[in-house]
Enzyme design. Structure first.
Site, PDB file in Angstrom:
ATOM      1  N   LEU A  22       0.822  -1.211   0.000  1.00  0.00           N
ATOM      2  CA  LEU A  22       0.000   0.000   0.000  1.00  0.00           C
ATOM      3  C   LEU A  22       0.854   1.258   0.000  1.00  0.00           C
ATOM      4  CD1 LEU A  22      -2.860   1.105   0.076  1.00  0.00           C
ATOM      5  CD2 LEU A  22      -2.747   1.054   2.551  1.00  0.00           C
ATOM      6  N   GLN A  82       3.682   1.614  -1.369  1.00  0.00           N
ATOM      7  CA  GLN A  82       4.229   1.794  -2.713  1.00  0.00           C
ATOM      8  C   GLN A  82       3.144   2.267  -3.676  1.00  0.00           C
ATOM      9  OE1 GLN A  82       5.728  -2.166  -3.072  1.00  0.00           O
ATOM     10  NE2 GLN A  82       7.813  -1.588  -2.515  1.00  0.00           N
ATOM     11  N   GLN A  83       1.911   1.766  -3.505  1.00  0.00           N
ATOM     12  CA  GLN A  83       0.813   2.224  -4.354  1.00  0.00           C
ATOM     13  C   GLN A  83       0.576   3.719  -4.164  1.00  0.00           C
ATOM     14  OE1 GLN A  83      -2.855  -0.078  -3.939  1.00  0.00           O
ATOM     15  NE2 GLN A  83      -1.658  -1.782  -3.175  1.00  0.00           N
ATOM     16  N   CYS A  84       0.712   4.180  -2.923  1.00  0.00           N
ATOM     17  CA  CYS A  84       0.397   5.574  -2.601  1.00  0.00           C
ATOM     18  C   CYS A  84       1.605   6.505  -2.735  1.00  0.00           C
ATOM     19  CB  CYS A  84      -0.158   5.659  -1.180  1.00  0.00           C
ATOM     20  SG  CYS A  84      -1.720   4.788  -0.977  1.00  0.00           S
ATOM     21  N   THR A  85       2.727   5.963  -3.178  1.00  0.00           N
ATOM     22  CA  THR A  85       3.941   6.768  -3.347  1.00  0.00           C
ATOM     23  C   THR A  85       4.205   7.601  -2.088  1.00  0.00           C
ATOM     24  OG1 THR A  85       3.267   6.975  -5.650  1.00  0.00           O
ATOM     25  CG2 THR A  85       5.204   8.192  -4.990  1.00  0.00           C
TER      26      THR A  85
END
Length: 965
Positions: A829, A831-834
């Site tokens: 998560l 990484q998905q949300c940077t």
């Protein structure tokens, strides 16, 4: 009714930390396995996990632990994935039960009221009530019921089993039955029977299924039965692993592959609180992976922003991104059309409206939970005498500002003039308030935190005492750090208006909020000593400098440290003593007499060199060239919004934005152009309206499309669509002059990099890590695209030099030792949300846009050689680096130079030759075969050769696309 199994927040607290148990609850130990992504959840081997839990039960039976703690027979297993971005939780639950080769046989089963005599039933009811009402322990799920010959009943613990032998007429093996059917006992009898058989070698028992109604024993629903179960074989073997059943939704004999996850949809939460949770998610993810952000402290800190212009807009928005929710904004001006592209929050309909009025709804559009107040007022300034008719009004403004500073915890000085910072600085020093200044020059900036005052203001009876005790040290004994006036040899000067370079505001604003957040997390806060470059720090937010001074043309960043000056016109002991003694009379005298502060502090007698910054000569800008350049932005997220806005401030008027995502609430404060009205809309179309609102003359178009990526194989049915996207991206690159690579993943930059190199297009990459960033320009290609008839000739003549005979600079992939592959499908998560530090995107965006404009003004354009900070440059726009890598952990900025690699997977001659020869067939092969690029470029052989030489490659890539500095 069946009892409920609840997994609560208290379930995650160690048993020793729990309070006395509730007699209405039965504790159940178990295991929770929460995966970081959906793929991990789907790939769990649930059969093996269930067997592992069953093994625990077996070991507890064999060891005798069950006799001391019967609840271990009731183990549970939960596997879950929390998709917090979409507010859904997927899970499966199992109650493991041992399965042996012997068969359990139910011999009889009747309601307890029919099996027991009237006297036994009465005694049973009374005993159960007394036992249940005992406050010594929580509910014991398994127990013994002894019935004597005189019909009296007593409840005993399992460890008393041997003592019960032969002393009673009847012995029942009781358990809390969570079932509700009258024709069969509940699920837990399976493990109970296994315990009785394995531990006590019993093969036939009478059991008591204890059930309740409204908290009281219910002998009508409770059951008494008899069962037989031959002893299982092999359970004494330490390596024995029993079979197990127990997954909810799975019938015995069916595999777990048929099991569908259960789902909890949290969208029904209060919309306002849900939006706030989404907006704070990136801070919580920072705490999960990097540093525990004190969200509660940030949400309660009260911040006063003096200035609602270019700096004020950006700082206010970034503070919200850091979780600040209490803002007061002071300004005296109105929104004007010429400032719309600079001031990130205002739009065309705000023109003529006071900025403090316009800024409030724009902040709440991005973060509804923010409490923001706008106050329109002039900040009284020294050296500007006022007429007698205005004296009362100016005095009221002084009192108002005095009240505002006292009511807030931190003050940001973001005004345009030096003298407008004097009174706030004085008030902050006297009140020991956090004060942070951000000052812009033409091409450089200063960001600094003011030092603490020598003491805090008190009541009237304490003033004289406090004045006498003022010293140059702060409260903890540190020497006081200086304020923004401590180094002013010429004291207060009248401002010289000048324009600042586009991008400078973003860089300065990002560093301003990061300095504030770091200061707030320091144990000494305002009294923290100033860190200098190269110092070691154990704090995860990095160094805490006193002053940051940066220059865009020189690509410089320095940390400076200075202590409070005895001659300072704002924070010296002399000034503070006079202010505390005379109050606003002193302030009004400083306002009405231009030389008063100089004379009072002794500056008039000092002979020091003039350290005021020199205003550089105006830099010539080719406005026609900039307005005609066609820019393609790949990515319309946090970086895309900032870069697009700054490019318009630079004068760019032709923009094309490509993105495949949609606007989500969690990113509203971070992505500077979107508002809550855009939620759910494609970013590629939503961004257009906001660009036009700020610059009606902009010629912008948005394209919603996926960028094809290597290592992401496609099915035959998807191939035509992906090929069409490849062709479309090729046409877009060919029809634009400059391409900005602003996407979230490494592999999404591969095809644009290849196309830009092949067509000799300007390519600028900006990539974010957690606390560091990369901004770079790609090198030129070895030649331009040729006609089909000349492909073979062009391929043979490719070299490592560019069209001007210089060695080609590298691209984003030139330092990679592996090909870009799928990093999306299995992303966690964070990484998905940077997850990055909130101020980082502004800093990187400002650098990227500035690098582009300098490149555009260089006579060699894309062929310009890379320059390093500290070297002299004949270009009036400053040095033109190849790469800039910055860190807000150590507050450093490196300019690096690298040349095109012969093994590069994107710009090497091998890759370009193959692309020119095969076209999109080559691209599709790269997409479908993850190792193809490594084989083609020789990376596979390189890795093999290093293994023979015992060389270990360490791929220390940051989760967001580039090697950490």
């Amino acid at each position: 009714m069946a009892s409920f199994f609840n997994l609560r927040s208290g379930s995650l607290v160690p048993p020793s930390h729990n309070s006395v148990g509730n007699r209405n609850n039965c504790p159940v130990p178990g295991t929770l396995i929460n995966t970081n992504n959906m793929r991990g959840f789907q790939n769990l081997d649930r059969e093996q996990l269930l067997k592992a839990e069953a093994k625990k039960i077996l070991l507890d039976i064999v060891s005798g632990k069950v006799e001391e703690d019967p609840s271990v027979l009731l183990r549970f297993l939960v596997t879950s994935f929390a998709d917090l971005k979409n507010w859904k939780v997927y899970y499966n639950v199992a109650f493991p039960s041992l399965v042996f080769n012997s068969r359990m046989t139910l011999l009889s089963l009747q309601p307890a009221s029919k099996v027991l005599t009237k006297e036994e039933a009465a005694s049973m009811y009374t005993s159960l009530q007394k036992w249940r009402a005992s406050s010594e322990t929580t509910v014991i799920p398994f127990f013994l019921v002894s019935i004597s010959s005189d019909s009296s009943v007593s409840i005993r613990q399992l460890k008393d089993w041997k003592a019960c032998q032969g002393n009673y007429q009847k012995l029942l093996f009781g358990f809390y039955d969570h079932g509700c059917r009258s024709d069969c006992p509940g699920w837990v009898i399976r493990n109970y029977a296994a315990f009785l058989s394995i531990r006590w070698k019993i093969e036939k028992v009478q059991f008591f299924c204890y059930r309740e109604y409204k908290g009281n024993p219910d002998l009508e629903q409770s059951l008494i039965g008899e069962a037989s179960f031959p002893s299982p074989c092999g359970c004494d073997d330490p390596d024995f692993l029993p079979d197990a059943i127990g997954w909810e939704g799975i019938n015995p004999g069916k595999g777990t592959k048929e099991m569908k996850p259960k789902e909890i949809n949290l969208q029904s939460m209060n919309p306002a609180s849900q939006d706030e949770e989404k907006q704070l998610m990136h801070l919580k993810l920072m705490g999960w992976r990097h540093f525990p952000v004190n969200i509660d402290k940030l949400s309660h800190v009260r911040v006063l922003l003096l200035g609602a212009g270019t700096l004020g807009c950006e700082v206010a928005r970034l503070l919200m991104t850091w979780g600040v929710r209490k803002l007061t904004v002071v300004d005296s001006s109105s929104v004007v059309m010429s400032d719309l592209v600079k001031q990130s929050l205002y739009i065309d309909k705000d023109c003529g409206v006071p900025r403090v009025t316009a800024i409030v709804p724009h902040l709440k559009e991005r973060c509804p939970a923010v409490e923001v107040e706008g106050i329109q007022m002039e900040i009284p300034v020294p050296g500007h005498p006022v007429s007698s008719s205005k004296m009362a009004s100016v005095l009221d403004d002084c009192k108002h500002l005095q009240t505002l500073v006292a009511a807030n915890d931190a003050v940001f000085l973001l005004t345009d003039t030096s003298e407008s910072r004097w009174l706030p600085t004085l008030l902050c020093a006297s009140g020991n308030k956090i004060a942070i200044s951000a000052v812009l020059g033409c091409d450089s900036y200063l960001v600094m935190r003011h030092g603490a005052g020598p003491g805090t203001s008190g009541g009237t009876d304490e003033v004289i005492t406090q004045i006498e005790n003022l010293s140059t040290e702060g409260a903890p004994g540190h020497q006081r750090l200086g304020c923004c006036f401590c180094n002013d040899a010429a004291s207060l000067i009248k401002p010289i208006p000048y324009e600042t370079l586009p991008g400078l505001t973003s860089v300065a604003s990002g560093k301003t909020v990061e300095l504030f957040a770091r200061m707030l997390h320091h144990p000494d806060e305002i009294h923290a000593p100033g860190d200098t470059a190269g110092m070691e720090t154990e704090h995860q937010l990095g160094l805490l400098p006193h002053q940051l001074r940066g220059s865009l043309p020189k690509c410089g960043l320095s940390m400076e440290l200075s202590n409070s000056s005895v001659n300072c016109t704002a924070c010296s002991v002399a000034v503070l003593s006079e202010y505390r003694r005379r109050g606003l009379d002193f302030v009004m005298q400083a306002i009405n007499y231009p030389t008063y502060l100089k004379d009072f502090t002794g500056i008039s007698d000092l002979k020091r060199p003039d350290t005021c910054p020199k205003i550089p000569a105006s830099i010539s800008v080719n406005s026609d060239k900039i307005s005609d350049v066609r820019c393609l932005l790949l990515g319309a997220g946090t970086l895309g919004c900032d870069v697009a806005r700054i490019l318009m401030d630079c004068g760019v008027r032709k923009l094309t934005i490509v993105d495949s995502g949609r606007v989500v609430v969690s990113n509203l404060a971070r992505q500077s152009l979107y508002t809550s009205d855009d939620r759910g809309a494609p970013k590629a179309t939503a961004i257009l309206r906001h660009l036009v609102e700020r610059c009606p003359s902009v010629d912008a178009q948005g394209i919603k499309m996926e960028i094809p990526m290597p290592g992401h194989p496609v099915s035959p049915g998807e191939e035509a669509g992906v090929l069409q996207d490849c062709e479309r991206l090729k046409e877009l690159v060919a029809s634009h002059d400059a391409i900005f690579l602003l996407t979230d993943t490494r592999e999404s930059r591969w095809l644009p990099t290849l196309l830009c190199t092949n067509d000799n297009k300007i390519a600028i990459t900006a990539a974010l890590g957690y606390d560091s960033y990369l901004v770079m320009r790609h090198g030129s290609g070895p030649g331009i695209s040729c006609e089909a008839s000349n492909v073979a000739t062009a391929t043979d003549k490719l070299s490592t030099e560019d069209a001007l005979g210089r060695q080609r600079l590298g691209c984003y992939f030139c330092n990679d030792i592996i090909a870009p592959v799928d990093s999306v499908s299995n992303r966690t998560l964070d990484q998905q949300c940077t997850v990055t530090r909130p101020g980082l995107a502004s800093i990187a965006s400002g650098r990227a846009a500035d690098l582009f404009t300098r490149m555009l003004h260089h006579p060699d354009g894309i062929h310009a050689p890379g320059e390093i900070a500290g070297t002299s440059s004949g270009n009036q726009h400053g040095i033109l680096p190849h790469q800039m890598r910055g860190s807000i952990l150590q507050y450093n900025l490196l300019t690096l130079l690298g040349y095109s690699s012969s093994n590069c997977t994107a710009c090497s001659n091998a890759v370009l030759s193959e692309y020119r020869r095969r076209g999109m067939d080559f691209v599709m092969q790269v997409i479908n075969e993850p190792t193809y690029l490594e084989d083609l470029t020789g990376l596979t052989d390189l890795m093999k050769s290093t293994s023979y030489s015992q060389v270990e490659w360490v791929d220390e890539t940051d989760e967001d696309d580039f090697v950490e500095v």
